[in-house]
Design an enzyme around this catalytic site. Structure first.
Site, PDB file in Angstrom:
ATOM      1  N   ARG A 107     -15.679 -55.107  29.021  1.00  0.00           N
ATOM      2  CA  ARG A 107     -14.343 -54.952  29.635  1.00  0.00           C
ATOM      3  C   ARG A 107     -14.346 -55.801  30.897  1.00  0.00           C
ATOM      4  O   ARG A 107     -15.182 -55.608  31.773  1.00  0.00           O
ATOM      5  CB  ARG A 107     -14.069 -53.490  29.979  1.00  0.00           C
ATOM      6  CG  ARG A 107     -12.871 -53.331  30.903  1.00  0.00           C
ATOM      7  CD  ARG A 107     -12.422 -51.904  31.046  1.00  0.00           C
ATOM      8  NE  ARG A 107     -11.774 -51.445  29.830  1.00  0.00           N
ATOM      9  CZ  ARG A 107     -11.042 -50.335  29.736  1.00  0.00           C
ATOM     10  NH1 ARG A 107     -10.873 -49.564  30.792  1.00  0.00           N
ATOM     11  NH2 ARG A 107     -10.490 -49.992  28.598  1.00  0.00           N
ATOM     12  N   HIS A 134      -6.010 -55.853  24.416  1.00  0.00           N
ATOM     13  CA  HIS A 134      -6.828 -54.630  24.280  1.00  0.00           C
ATOM     14  C   HIS A 134      -6.890 -54.261  22.790  1.00  0.00           C
ATOM     15  O   HIS A 134      -6.298 -53.265  22.358  1.00  0.00           O
ATOM     16  CB  HIS A 134      -6.197 -53.512  25.113  1.00  0.00           C
ATOM     17  CG  HIS A 134      -7.089 -52.322  25.338  1.00  0.00           C
ATOM     18  ND1 HIS A 134      -8.413 -52.279  24.931  1.00  0.00           N
ATOM     19  CD2 HIS A 134      -6.840 -51.121  25.927  1.00  0.00           C
ATOM     20  CE1 HIS A 134      -8.930 -51.111  25.277  1.00  0.00           C
ATOM     21  NE2 HIS A 134      -8.003 -50.381  25.868  1.00  0.00           N
ATOM     22  N   GLN A 137      -7.920 -50.652  21.285  1.00  0.00           N
ATOM     23  CA  GLN A 137      -6.877 -49.638  21.433  1.00  0.00           C
ATOM     24  C   GLN A 137      -5.901 -49.694  20.265  1.00  0.00           C
ATOM     25  O   GLN A 137      -5.520 -48.655  19.700  1.00  0.00           O
ATOM     26  CB  GLN A 137      -6.122 -49.883  22.754  1.00  0.00           C
ATOM     27  CG  GLN A 137      -5.011 -48.894  22.978  1.00  0.00           C
ATOM     28  CD  GLN A 137      -5.551 -47.482  23.173  1.00  0.00           C
ATOM     29  OE1 GLN A 137      -6.417 -47.269  24.007  1.00  0.00           O
ATOM     30  NE2 GLN A 137      -5.057 -46.525  22.415  1.00  0.00           N
ATOM     31  N   ASP A 225       3.031 -47.703  28.278  1.00  0.00           N
ATOM     32  CA  ASP A 225       1.776 -47.755  29.028  1.00  0.00           C
ATOM     33  C   ASP A 225       2.147 -47.782  30.505  1.00  0.00           C
ATOM     34  O   ASP A 225       3.324 -47.912  30.873  1.00  0.00           O
ATOM     35  CB  ASP A 225       0.980 -49.015  28.602  1.00  0.00           C
ATOM     36  CG  ASP A 225      -0.413 -49.092  29.225  1.00  0.00           C
ATOM     37  OD1 ASP A 225      -0.889 -48.065  29.758  1.00  0.00           O
ATOM     38  OD2 ASP A 225      -1.021 -50.182  29.184  1.00  0.00           O
ATOM     39  N   CYS A 266      -1.716 -45.374  25.387  1.00  0.00           N
ATOM     40  CA  CYS A 266      -3.175 -45.585  25.321  1.00  0.00           C
ATOM     41  C   CYS A 266      -3.921 -44.687  26.294  1.00  0.00           C
ATOM     42  O   CYS A 266      -5.113 -44.470  26.122  1.00  0.00           O
ATOM     43  CB  CYS A 266      -3.491 -47.055  25.590  1.00  0.00           C
ATOM     44  SG  CYS A 266      -3.053 -47.593  27.250  1.00  0.00           S
ATOM     45  N   ARG A 294     -10.040 -43.710  19.035  1.00  0.00           N
ATOM     46  CA  ARG A 294     -10.822 -44.803  19.636  1.00  0.00           C
ATOM     47  C   ARG A 294     -12.260 -44.719  19.135  1.00  0.00           C
ATOM     48  O   ARG A 294     -12.875 -45.724  18.804  1.00  0.00           O
ATOM     49  CB  ARG A 294     -10.807 -44.693  21.169  1.00  0.00           C
ATOM     50  CG  ARG A 294      -9.457 -44.927  21.823  1.00  0.00           C
ATOM     51  CD  ARG A 294      -9.010 -46.368  21.694  1.00  0.00           C
ATOM     52  NE  ARG A 294      -9.972 -47.299  22.254  1.00  0.00           N
ATOM     53  CZ  ARG A 294     -10.081 -47.605  23.554  1.00  0.00           C
ATOM     54  NH1 ARG A 294      -9.257 -47.087  24.421  1.00  0.00           N
ATOM     55  NH2 ARG A 294     -11.001 -48.470  23.974  1.00  0.00           N
TER      56      ARG A 294
HETATM   57  N1   CP Z   1      -7.092 -46.513  26.840  1.00  0.00           N
HETATM   58  C1   CP Z   1      -8.197 -46.924  27.470  1.00  0.00           C
HETATM   59  O1   CP Z   1      -8.754 -48.000  27.189  1.00  0.00           O
HETATM   60  O2   CP Z   1      -8.664 -46.050  28.395  1.00  0.00           O
HETATM   61  P1   CP Z   1      -9.832 -46.273  29.447  1.00  0.00           P
HETATM   62  O3   CP Z   1      -9.320 -47.252  30.476  1.00  0.00           O
HETATM   63  O4   CP Z   1     -10.096 -44.911  30.016  1.00  0.00           O
HETATM   64  O5   CP Z   1     -11.032 -46.829  28.737  1.00  0.00           O
HETATM   65  N1  NVA Z   2      -2.604 -51.753  30.704  1.00  0.00           N
HETATM   66  C1  NVA Z   2      -3.663 -50.906  31.215  1.00  0.00           C
HETATM   67  C2  NVA Z   2      -4.449 -50.335  30.082  1.00  0.00           C
HETATM   68  C3  NVA Z   2      -5.538 -49.381  30.481  1.00  0.00           C
HETATM   69  C4  NVA Z   2      -6.311 -48.859  29.318  1.00  0.00           C
HETATM   70  C5  NVA Z   2      -4.538 -51.690  32.151  1.00  0.00           C
HETATM   71  O1  NVA Z   2      -4.905 -52.823  31.831  1.00  0.00           O
HETATM   72  O2  NVA Z   2      -4.825 -51.183  33.242  1.00  0.00           O
END
Ligand code: CP
Ligand code: NVA
Length: 308
Positions: A107, A134, A137, A225, A266, A294
């Protein structure tokens, strides 16, 4: 090398196979306690590195638990604590990690970081979120929709709010899984034109609709989101909230979508900003099934990457 970098970089046949494998593995576990191993142990003897340059609850825990259920071992690494955070190149980090581990989940911020890791690693790399996409997700989201409503092909999916990284992967999924996609939100926060064009070329309808009430008419699924993602400058918060407030998913909007429409997010959610608690906790919402999936979807992604 089978990296899982994006929904549009994996064939639709492989995406479908991953969803089916996730479903099979979920059913095979039959709700046994989370810490007990699966009957199959395809990751026995495998070591997986989980690298986080941003915070995470779901991605961190679901990957870690998933690897362990399949008999593998994990190490969870924070980018800041690695030499990566102190000037070692991504390419050298990738070469070194490839000597120690069998799979890398990352990530990060810039997509280029992930792509460079994949280019120089001798082991598969999985995208655990970048500023741009992502994909893990959205695999869980497709799986969740199909558990509740059957095939997603031909359905109408509506995104209300910020056209962010999660939205981008959903647009890619529209093309790959064959569902129609409507975005409702401010023009300046629409998903990238390249994503929209690519999905349209795959033959699905992709619509930009400024009016959320019109957008959700006939929707099978409504998704939103956070209004401020982890990579967004916090100083833009007030402006973004002002722009996005008309796109809040609330009971009135869900009523316009119809009684059978599902709601997804998500998570993490900012209750009573992008979605009201009434909707999050209401009859349309499948957000916690989505979070659970997930785990199952990513287990299937890891098996696909490793051919096990
Ligand atoms: N939805 C998601 O990816 O959550 P986290 O940021 O908690 O991993
Ligand atoms: N759009 C959000 C998703 C988190 C899982 C972010 O990137 O912060």
């Amino acid at each position: 090398m089978k990296h899982f970098l994006d929904i549009d970089k994996t064939t639709s046949g492989d995406l479908r196979q991953i969803i089916e494998s996730a479903r099979t593995m979920k059913i095979a576990r039959g709700g046994r306690p989370k810490g007990t191993p699966d009957d199959d142990q395809p990751l026995a003897g495998r070591m997986v590195a989980l690298i986080f340059e941003k915070p995470s609850t779901r991605t961190r825990v679901s990957f870690d638990v998933g690897v362990r259920q399949m008999g593998g071992q994990t190490m969870v690494l924070s980018g800041a604590d690695m030499q990566l955070g102190h000037g070692e190149t991504i390419a050298d980090t990738a070469r070194v990690l490839s000597r120690y581990v069998d799979l890398i989940m990352m990530r990060t911020f810039e997509e280029e970081t992930l792509l460079e890791m994949a280019e120089h690693a001798d082991v598969p790399v999985i995208n655990g979120l970048t500023n741009r996409t992502h994909p893990c997700q959205i695999m869980a989201d497709v799986m969740t929709f199909e558990e509740h409503r059957g095939p997603i092909k031909g359905k109408k999916v509506v995104w209300s709010g910020d056209g962010n990284n999660v939205c981008a992967s959903l647009v890619q999924a529209a093309g790959q899984f064959g569902f129609d996609f409507t975005f409702t939100g401010p023009e300046t926060l629409e998903p990238e034109a390249a994503f929209i064009g690519a999905a349209r070329r795959q033959g699905v309808a992709v619509t930009m609709e400024r009016d959320p009430a019109l957008a959700v008419a006939g929707a099978d699924l409504v998704v939103t989101d956070t209004w401020v993602s982890m990579h967004d400058n916090p100083s833009t918060r007030e402006r973004r909230h002002n722009q996005l407030r008309p796109y809040q998913v609330n009971a009135a909007l869900m009523a316009k979508a119809g009684p059978d429409a599902l709601f997804m997010h998500c998570l993490p959610a900012h209750r009573d900003d992008e979605v009201t608690s009434e909707v999050m906790d209401g009859a349309h919402s499948v957000v916690f099934d989505e979070a659970e999936n997930r785990l199952h979807a990513q287990k299937a992604i890891m098996r696909w990457c490793l051919d096990v």
